[in-house]
Write an enzyme that holds these catalytic residues in place. Structure first.
Site, PDB file in Angstrom:
ATOM      1  N   GLY A 116       5.608   1.627   7.113  1.00 15.63           N
ATOM      2  CA  GLY A 116       5.530   0.522   8.070  1.00 15.63           C
ATOM      3  C   GLY A 116       4.716  -0.652   7.577  1.00 15.63           C
ATOM      4  CB  CYS A 117       2.282  -1.191   4.950  1.00 10.57           C
ATOM      5  SG  CYS A 117       0.899  -0.631   5.923  1.00 10.57           S
ATOM      6  CD  GLN A 118       4.909  -8.618   4.241  1.00  9.05           C
ATOM      7  OE1 GLN A 118       4.123  -8.761   5.165  1.00  9.05           O
ATOM      8  NE2 GLN A 118       5.468  -9.625   3.626  1.00  9.05           N
TER       9      GLN A 118
END
Length: 140
Positions: A50-52
C-alpha cells in the site's frame, strides 16, 4: 518513556517549525537517523503493502518489547517511518496496540501528504500494529 511521552515530544518538535518546508526537511533528517533494517530483512515479507515507495519494516521481540528497524527508497517516506518507529519501538506489544495515533494528525502530517503517501502512512501504522498483535499473542 511511554508511547504518549514520545508522541508528545514529536508534537513539540514539529511545532517549533514555521512552515511545512522546514518540517519536511526535519522529516528527511529523522530518516537519516532511522535504525536501518539489515539487508537480509529487505525482502518481500517485510515490504509494506500500500506504499507508493518501497518500505521495509522488521520487528524483533527483546525483553518483551518490540524493536523495529526499517528502510525506504524514498527520503520523505523514510522520515515518516522513522517517526513511527521512534514512537513505537522498544515498547511492549500491548502498549503499541493500546496506543492511538492522534499525534500524526496533531503534527498535520496526513493533510500535507499526497493521497498515495497518506495511504502508505496508514499501511505502515497497520503493519506495526500487526507485529504487535503477533507478539502479544506469543506472550499470552
Amino acid at each position: 518513556m511511554t508511547i504518549q511521552d514520545i508522541q508528545n515530544e514529536i508534537i513539540d518538535e514539529f511545532s517549533m517549525f514555521e512552515d511545512w518546508e522546514e518540517r519536511y526537511q526535519y522529516m528527511i533528517d529523522l530518516g537519516k537517523s532511522l535504525p536501518i533494517i539489515e539487508d537480509q530483512f529487505k525482502n518481500d515479507d517485510n515490504l509494506i503493502r500500500g506504499c507508493q515507495s518501497k518500505v521495509w519494516v522488521h520487528a524483533e521481540m527483546k525483553d518483551n518489547k518490540i524493536e523495529f528497524t526499517a528502510d525506504s527508497d524514498a527520503i520523505i517516506t523514510k522520515g515518516i517511518v522513522a517517526i513511527l518507529i521512534r514512537a513505537f519501538s522498544n515498547q511492549h506489544p500491548k502498549d503499541i496496540l493500546d496506543a492511538n495515533t492522534d499525534f500524526i494528525d496533531e503534527i498535520g502530517l496526513k493533510e500535507h501528504l499526497s493521497p498515495t503517501r497518506a495511504n502508505g502512512l496508514v499501511s505502515m501504522v497497520k503493519q506495526l500494529k500487526m507485529y504487535a498483535i503477533a507478539y502479544q499473542t506469543q506472550l499470552n
